[in-house]
Design a protein around this motif. Structure first.
Motif, PDB file in Angstrom:
ATOM      1  N   ASN A 124       0.483  -1.104  -0.193  1.00 17.99           N
ATOM      2  CA  ASN A 124      -0.076   0.249   0.028  1.00 17.99           C
ATOM      3  C   ASN A 124       1.084   1.324   0.178  1.00 17.99           C
ATOM      4  N   ASP A 125       1.669   1.239   0.696  1.00 22.20           N
ATOM      5  CA  ASP A 125       3.230   2.052   0.678  1.00 22.20           C
ATOM      6  C   ASP A 125       3.874   2.341  -0.647  1.00 22.20           C
ATOM      7  N   ASN A 126       3.666   1.303  -1.236  1.00 22.20           N
ATOM      8  CA  ASN A 126       4.935   1.703  -2.628  1.00 22.20           C
ATOM      9  C   ASN A 126       3.766   1.121  -3.800  1.00 22.20           C
ATOM     10  N   ARG A 127       2.816   1.259  -4.061  1.00 19.70           N
ATOM     11  CA  ARG A 127       1.443   1.029  -5.250  1.00 19.70           C
ATOM     12  C   ARG A 127       1.832   1.677  -6.650  1.00 19.70           C
ATOM     13  N   ASP A 128       3.294   2.691  -6.352  1.00 22.69           N
ATOM     14  CA  ASP A 128       3.157   3.226  -7.604  1.00 22.69           C
ATOM     15  C   ASP A 128       4.616   2.291  -7.750  1.00 22.69           C
ATOM     16  N   MET A 129       4.741   1.412  -7.610  1.00 16.14           N
ATOM     17  CA  MET A 129       6.310   0.690  -7.582  1.00 16.14           C
ATOM     18  C   MET A 129       5.249  -0.935  -8.467  1.00 16.14           C
ATOM     19  N   ARG A 156      10.352   8.676  -9.415  1.00 10.14           N
ATOM     20  CA  ARG A 156       9.273   9.535 -10.342  1.00 10.14           C
ATOM     21  C   ARG A 156       8.080  10.369  -9.152  1.00 10.14           C
ATOM     22  N   ARG A 157       8.893   9.599  -8.007  1.00 11.29           N
ATOM     23  CA  ARG A 157       8.082  10.320  -6.891  1.00 11.29           C
ATOM     24  C   ARG A 157       8.335  11.590  -6.833  1.00 11.29           C
ATOM     25  N   PRO A 158       7.401  12.209  -5.823  1.00  5.96           N
ATOM     26  CA  PRO A 158       7.536  13.814  -5.296  1.00  5.96           C
ATOM     27  C   PRO A 158       8.963  14.027  -4.140  1.00  5.96           C
TER      28      PRO A 158
END
Length: 533
Positions: free
Chosen positions: A490-495, A524-526
Motif C-alpha cells: 500500500n505504501d509502494n503502490r507506484d512501484m 518519479r516520486r515527488p
C-alpha cells in the motif's frame, strides 16, 4: 523334446552371462586431472589408488590389508561414475562396469549366477592385468537391507501394524553379494582341481608327508559401489572388509561451481560477455544446488537456444532462458484476456515489490507473465551470497514475498483469485517448519522427533497441522505476514503499478531490467521540500 529343451535351457544359459562392460584404461578419455568440482573426493581417491598400486608393499612389508571396497554415495549427477572411470585410467587397469538392475533375471536363481559370473570375470581380469576395478552402479537395487517383519507399537484401540519389509529373493541376492565380496582371492578352477588331487594323494601318504598346496594368489581388486540411497543398504555390506570406505559426493560449493563453469566454457562456443569475471561469478551463484552434470547440461541447452535463434554461440540470456526451461518449463503461447493479463501482471508485481523491499539479501533474476507448465507467471529470486542457513527474519521475509501476490490482488481488485494457490502451499510449509521444527513459533518442541508409527505422518506439515495449538500458531504467522505485506504494498503502490505496466507491455523482465523499472518508479516520486515557518 530336444527342441523344447533347447528353447527352455538356451535362454537360461544366455541369461546367466555376466552383464558387465569392460573398458580398457587406454580407451578411457577421462582422468583425475579432468575432474573439476570434486577436489576433496579426488584427494581421497588418489590415496586409495596409491594403496591399490602399492598393495604388495602394504600387504607383505607393512602387514596391512589393502582396501577392497569403496562406496560412492551422493545425489545423482555428482560425478560418481565419472570418478570411478578416472580411477581406472589413473591406475592403468581395466574398468569393469555393471548396472545393478542388469543382474536381475526372470529365471529363479539366475540373478545369483550373474553376480557370481561378474566376480569371476573380475578375478580373471585381475590375474591377467595385475589388477582390476569393478564398478556396480545403483548397488541399492541388489543390496537392500535384509529383514523380516517390522512391527510398530499401536496406540490404544488400534490393532498392531505389521509390514513385511523384504521382497522375495532379495535376501538371497544380498547373501550372494556378501559371499563374493569375501571371495576375492578364490583360486581359479584349475588350481582348485590341483589342490583336490594333492589332497587325495596326501590321504595315501604317511603322516607328516602330506603334499602342500601353494598359497592362494592375491587378486588386486578394488570394488566400487555407487548409490544415492546408502541408508537402504544392508549393514553387512558396510562393515570392514567389504565397503569399508564411504566417500560422499556432495553438491559443489560456489567456488567449485565456478571451476566447473570455467572448465565447460573453455569447451563450448559462447559470447565474449561470458568471459567476464563478474558474469561467471554470477552464474556460479545462480547455479546453487546444481550438480556438475546439471551445469554442463544447462550450457548444452543454452547452445540449443542460441542455435534456434541463428547464432553459433550462447549468450547470458540464452543460459537464463535454458535455466527457466529446465526449472519451470517451456514457454507456452497463451492468449490472456485483458483482465486476466492485468491480474497476472499485478500478482507478479506484488511478489517483485515485496522481494525488493523486504528481501534485502535477495537478487531479482526474472519477472515474467509467460505461461510455463502450470505457472501463469513467476518471480525468480536468489540469495546475494551462498548461504546454508536462514534466520527467523529471513524466513519471515520469504513468507511476506510469497504472500505478496495475494496481497497485491486484494489491494488492487478487492479480492484474490486462484493464482495464489501455490504461494499459500509454500507459505504454509515454511510456517509449519518454523513452528514444528525450528522453535520459531513460540514452542521449542520439535515434531521431527516424533517416531513414525501407525497414525504418525512422516510429513512435518501434516504433523503440525494435525495439532490444533500448533495449527493456530501457523495461522497467526501467516496472518501477521499478510498484514505486513499489505502495508508495504500500500505504501509502494507506484512501484507495483510500474512493474505491472512493464510486464503487460513486455511480458518478461530479466535482471537489471527489473531494477531499472523500480528505479524509474522511485525517481518519479515527488521529493519532500521542507516548509519554511
Amino acid at each position: 523334446m530336444v527342441l523344447l529343451g533347447g528353447v527352455i535351457v538356451l535362454p537360461m544359459l544366455i541369461g546367466a552371462r555376466s552383464p558387465l562392460i569392460t573398458v580398457r584404461p587406454e580407451h578411457i578419455e577421462v582422468g583425475l586431472d579432468t575432474i573439476k568440482g570434486l577436489d576433496p573426493q579426488v584427494d581421497e581417491v588418489v590415496r586409495s589408488i596409491n594403496v591399490f598400486l602399492g598393495y604388495a608393499t602394504f600387504r607383505e612389508v607393512l602387514g596391512g590389508n589393502p582396501r577392497r571396497g569403496i562406496l560412492f554415495e551422493g545425489p545423482p549427477g555428482t560425478g560418481k561414475t565419472f570418478m570411478a572411470k578416472a580411477m581406472a585410467k589413473q591406475a592403468g587397469v581395466p574398468f569393469m562396469f555393471v548396472s545393478a538392475p542388469a543382474f536381475q533375471s526372470p529365471f529363479y536363481g539366475m540373478t545369483n549366477v550373474k553376480v557370481r559370473s561378474f566376480f569371476k570375470e573380475l578375478r580373471k581380469s585381475a590375474r591377467k592385468n595385475g589388477g582390476a576395478i569393478g564398478f556396480i552402479e545403483e548397488i541399492d537395487a541388489i543390496g537392500t537391507t535384509r529383514g523380516g517383519l517390522s512391527m510398530s507399537p499401536a496406540p490404544a484401540g488400534l490393532e498392531r501394524s505389521v509390514s513385511d519389509s523384504i521382497s522375495e529373493g532379495s535376501s538371497g541376492i544380498v547373501n550372494e553379494l556378501l559371499i563374493q565380496m569375501q571371495s576375492f582371492d578364490q583360486p581359479p578352477l584349475r588350481q582348485r582341481l590341483k589342490e583336490k588331487v594333492l589332497q587325495w594323494i596326501s590321504t595315501y601318504l604317511p603322516e607328516g608327508k602330506a603334499l602342500k598346496s601353494g598359497r592362494p594368489a592375491y587378486h588386486n581388486i578394488l570394488l566400487i559401489g555407487a548409490t544415492n540411497r546408502a541408508d537402504s543398504l544392508d549393514p553387512a555390506l558396510l562393515r570392514p572388509g567389504r565397503f569399508d570406505r564411504r566417500l560422499y559426493f556432495d553438491l559443489p560449493t560456489k567456488q567449485l561451481r565456478r571451476d566447473l563453469i570455467d572448465f565447460f566454457m573453455d569447451r563450448k562456443s559462447h559470447h565474449i560477455q561470458l568471459d567476464e569475471e563478474i558474469v561467471r561469478d554470477r552464474l556460479a551463484q545462480d547455479t546453487f544446488g546444481y550438480t556438475p552434470v546439471m551445469i554442463e547440461h544447462l550450457f548444452d541447452e543454452a547452445l540449443l537456444v542460441a542455435l534456434r535463434s541463428g547464432r553459433d554461440g550462447m549468450s547470458l540470456s540464452d543460459i537464463y532462458e535454458a535455466k527457466l526451461n529446465e526449472e519451470v518449463g517451456l514457454r507456452q503461447v497463451t492468449s490472456y484476456t485483458t483482465e486476466e493479463r492485468n491480474a497476472v501482471a499485478t500478482h507478479e508485481a506484488g511478489h517483485a515489490t515485496a522481494a525488493h523491499i523486504l528481501g534485502t539479501t535477495r537478487r531479482l533474476e526474472v519477472l515474467s507473465i509467460i505461461k510455463r507448465r502450470a505457472s501463469l507467471g513467476l518471480l525468480a529470486h536468489t540469495d546475494l551470497e551462498e548461504k546454508y542457513t536462514k534466520s527467523k527474519t529471513e524466513l519471515e521475509a520469504m513468507l511476506a514475498i510469497a504472500l505478496g501476490g495475494l496481497a497485491a490482488e486484494e489491494l488492487f481488485f478487492g479480492e484474490s483469485g486462484t493464482g495464489p494457490g501455490s504461494d499459500l502451499a509454500y507459505a504454509t510449509e515454511v510456517a509449519a517448519m518454523m513452528v514444528g521444527a525450528l522453535g520459531m513459533g513460540g514452542s521449542l518442541l520439535s515434531y521431527e522427533a516424533v517416531d513414525d508409527g501407525a497414525v504418525n505422518s512422516k510429513n512435518l506439515v501434516g504433523r503440525v497441522l494435525s495439532d490444533p495449538e500448533a495449527k493456530s500458531r501457523v495461522e497467526a504467522i501467516l496472518h501477521d505476514q499478510k498484514q505486513r505485506i499489505l502495508g508495504v504494498l500500500n505504501d509502494n503502490r507506484d512501484m507495483v503499478m510500474a512493474l505491472r505496466d512493464a510486464l503487460v507491455e513486455r511480458d518478461e523482465l530479466v535482471g537489471e531490467e527489473i531494477i531499472e523499472v523500480i528505479r524509474g518508479s522511485l525517481a518519479r516520486r515527488p521529493s519532500l521540500v521542507p516548509v519554511e515557518a
